[in-house]
Design a protein around this motif. Sequence first.
Motif, PDB file in Angstrom:
ATOM      1  N   THR A 174       0.830  -1.204   0.000  1.00  6.77           N
ATOM      2  CA  THR A 174       0.000   0.000   0.000  1.00  6.77           C
ATOM      3  C   THR A 174       0.865   1.254   0.000  1.00  6.77           C
ATOM      4  O   THR A 174       0.617   2.208  -0.751  1.00  6.77           O
ATOM      5  CB  THR A 174      -0.940  -0.008   1.217  1.00  6.77           C
ATOM      6  N   SER A 186      -6.782  -0.842  -0.621  1.00  8.62           N
ATOM      7  CA  SER A 186      -6.247  -1.971   0.131  1.00  8.62           C
ATOM      8  C   SER A 186      -7.355  -2.960   0.450  1.00  8.62           C
ATOM      9  O   SER A 186      -8.476  -2.562   0.770  1.00  8.62           O
ATOM     10  CB  SER A 186      -5.597  -1.485   1.427  1.00  8.62           C
ATOM     11  N   ALA A 200      -3.933   4.388   2.098  1.00  4.13           N
ATOM     12  CA  ALA A 200      -4.870   3.907   1.073  1.00  4.13           C
ATOM     13  C   ALA A 200      -5.971   4.926   0.814  1.00  4.13           C
ATOM     14  O   ALA A 200      -6.372   5.677   1.713  1.00  4.13           O
ATOM     15  CB  ALA A 200      -5.487   2.579   1.496  1.00  4.13           C
TER      16      ALA A 200
END
Length: 218
Positions: A174, A186, A200
Amino acid sequence: MKPKITAVVFDLDGLMFNTEMIFNKTGTELLRRRGITDVQPVIDRMMGRRAHEAFAEMIDHCNFTESIEELQVESNEIFHALLFDHIEPMPGLFDLLDLIEQQELPKAVATSSGRDYLEEILTHFSILDRFQKTFTSNDVEHGKPHPEIYLKATHELGHSPANVLVLEDSSNGTKAAAAAGTHIVSVPHEFSRGQDFSSAKYIAESLSDPYILNLLRS
């Protein structure tokens, strides 16, 4: 405002297939043989990294005297004894591939694993030729969380990072995708759920999450 997605890049382990469960079993057994039972902190440090970097983390955290190569050989033996008895696609994978193809979007895989392994897994499930590009640890100098692999993927796909949807299951992946400027979503699983996904754009429940589906349809 949601971006217009023009390409999709998948991580492999733990995102497309349940191989993080198999890696977890492998790491647990490797550590058990050395008297270590509190395995999750070690596995969290390793997840999402290239193999030699992951074993370097294990050695550093556990103060092992063995070499990366020695640990890797033993780990590979454990892993491949388990692999094809346990591997399964993650829920929603094939429906998501179908949707991406219906939208005529190019797609790629960007994994910290090696090329031989990637091709072994994708060929086993007859989907290797469904990806326009694949990127592995063999293709970069720096592993995740460094953004190199996602910068390379977006460049070779020919799309602006901001318009590329990246799907990842680990904190390291990520961070790599976020640093590359992609639209990173994610999808944590049971072994990564406690990791840091603050970078994310969205944290999905699965590959069938309405956010992902609506992002592609829009």
